[in-house]
Scaffold this active site. Structure first.
Site, PDB file in Angstrom:
ATOM      1  N   LYS A   1      -9.333  16.373  44.200  1.00 46.58           N
ATOM      2  CA  LYS A   1      -9.788  16.594  42.825  1.00 46.58           C
ATOM      3  C   LYS A   1     -11.283  16.943  42.861  1.00 46.58           C
ATOM      4  O   LYS A   1     -12.036  16.337  43.638  1.00 46.58           O
ATOM      5  CB  LYS A   1      -9.556  15.288  42.058  1.00 46.58           C
TER       6      LYS A   1
ATOM      7  N   LYS B   1     -18.125  15.101  42.247  1.00 44.10           N
ATOM      8  CA  LYS B   1     -19.475  15.099  42.837  1.00 44.10           C
ATOM      9  C   LYS B   1     -19.453  14.413  44.205  1.00 44.10           C
ATOM     10  O   LYS B   1     -20.019  14.911  45.167  1.00 44.10           O
ATOM     11  CB  LYS B   1     -20.378  14.311  41.888  1.00 44.10           C
TER      12      LYS B   1
ATOM     13  N   LYS C   1      -9.180  -0.530  42.613  1.00 45.35           N
ATOM     14  CA  LYS C   1     -10.628  -0.788  42.751  1.00 45.35           C
ATOM     15  C   LYS C   1     -10.900  -1.843  43.820  1.00 45.35           C
ATOM     16  O   LYS C   1     -11.882  -1.770  44.554  1.00 45.35           O
ATOM     17  CB  LYS C   1     -11.217  -1.256  41.408  1.00 45.35           C
TER      18      LYS C   1
END
Ligand code: SF4
Length: 325
Positions: free
Chosen positions: A193, A196, A113
């Site tokens: 993968k 959206k 992250k």
């Protein structure tokens, strides 16, 4: 016999796509009969990376519509929004006091992250696994469906649980992972993968026409440049996607592809029909549910009420054991 309790959550990403459906929702629906299931839209978790919350409420409603449409049943399972039961944030604070920072800094997803959002490395991000642990143990869930990549998170939840129990006496059962072979659904671009953000997804709520249009953009076997080139269905994501919805052994496509007897355009049309047929009942149900927004409010309010009863009981026990009351 009392059923074991499952907890699982997902971020409020809005309309669900077939990757969410095949990778998690289908399995959640099945688990409802075997377990006492709690499924949560984790809106607080989303805030660790979401700075613009303008669409948050819309996304929550779109998501719950899809959950209900695929067969999550509010009579069987508790469906609710994480922040509607604020006890989880209180437990998060308490558990954060007994969780060594070094445990959190070594979590691989935290390091990822930092790279992904270097301009927004917030305090909540490092405490993410503590909030996740709070989600699970607040409801005394003993089973957590996980993919192999989430096992380190669950191990940390177990460590925090053990540490709490060791310090203050047995309070929480240690959650166990239920390893699920979630298929990794590759998107229409054939490489990443399905998501959206990548724009390579097929939403459950798309119309049949939108589905056809989107599938027309799908990548196929890269070696097949002309209609006359023999194809390799095993290297083609269109073929793979078809297999998730119907047995591809019986439709003869693989053989026709290898002999160049079918073109990719026609093959994509077959995939679109297969997906549209499979999703038709889900879309119908979704349309019906969408006509009654009050029902969605009722489902979420009822879910939060039921979750809160468990949460309050656990939190009182936690505070007693910590000598806070
Ligand atoms: Fe893929 Fe079908 Fe084209 Fe073969 S014919 S490469 S299976 S899309």
């Amino acid at each position: 016999m009392k059923k074991s309790r499952i907890f699982s959550g997902a971020r409020p990403t809005g309309r669900q796509h077939i990757g969410n459906y095949l990778g998690a929702l289908q399995n959640w629906v099945k688990l409802q009969d075997e377990y006492d299931c709690i499924y949560c839209i984790v809106d607080i978790h989303a805030l660790t990376s979401l700075e613009d919350t303008g669409n948050l409420q819309k996304n929550i409603r779109e998501m719950i519509l899809d959950w209900l449409a695929v067969g999550l049943d509010p009579k069987k399972s508790i469906l609710f929004v994480q922040s509607h039961v604020p006890e989880v944030m209180e437990l998060h604070t308490l558990l954060s006091m007994i969780t060594p920072l070094s445990w959190l800094l070594r979590v691989p997803t935290f390091k990822d992250k930092i790279k992904l959002q270097p301009e927004n490395v917030n305090y909540g991000l490092v405490g993410y696994p503590v909030l996740m642990t709070s989600d699970i143990v607040l409801y005394k869930a003993t089973v957590v469906p996980v993919g192999e990549d989430q096992l380190p998170h669950l191990e940390l939840a177990r460590e925090i649980t053990r540490r709490f129990n060791g310090l203050f006496g047995y309070t929480f059962p240690e959650p166990n992972g239920k390893l699920t072979n979630y298929p990794l659904i590759i998107g229409l671009d054939g490489k990443d993968k399905m998501s959206k953000q990548a724009g390579n997804d097929i939403e459950l709520a798309m119309t049949e026409e939108e589905t056809i249009k989107k599938i027309k953009t799908a990548y196929t076997d890269p070696a097949r440049r002309y209609r006359s080139d023999p194809g390799h269905p095993d290297k083609c994501n269109v073929y793979k996607l078809m297999g998730y919805f119907e047995s591809t052994g019986g439709n003869g496509i693989a053989e026709k592809c290898r002999k160049a007897e079918i073109g990719c355009v026609d093959c994509k049309m077959i995939l679109a029909e297969v997906i549209n047929k499979a999703l038709r009942p889900i879309r119908q149900r979704r349309d019906e549910l969408a006509t009654d927004p009050r029902y969605i409010d009722e489902v979420l309010a009822d879910g939060a009420d039921r979750a809160r009863v468990i949460a309050r009981k656990t939190l009182t026990e936690v505070k007693k054991n910590m000598r806070l009351i």
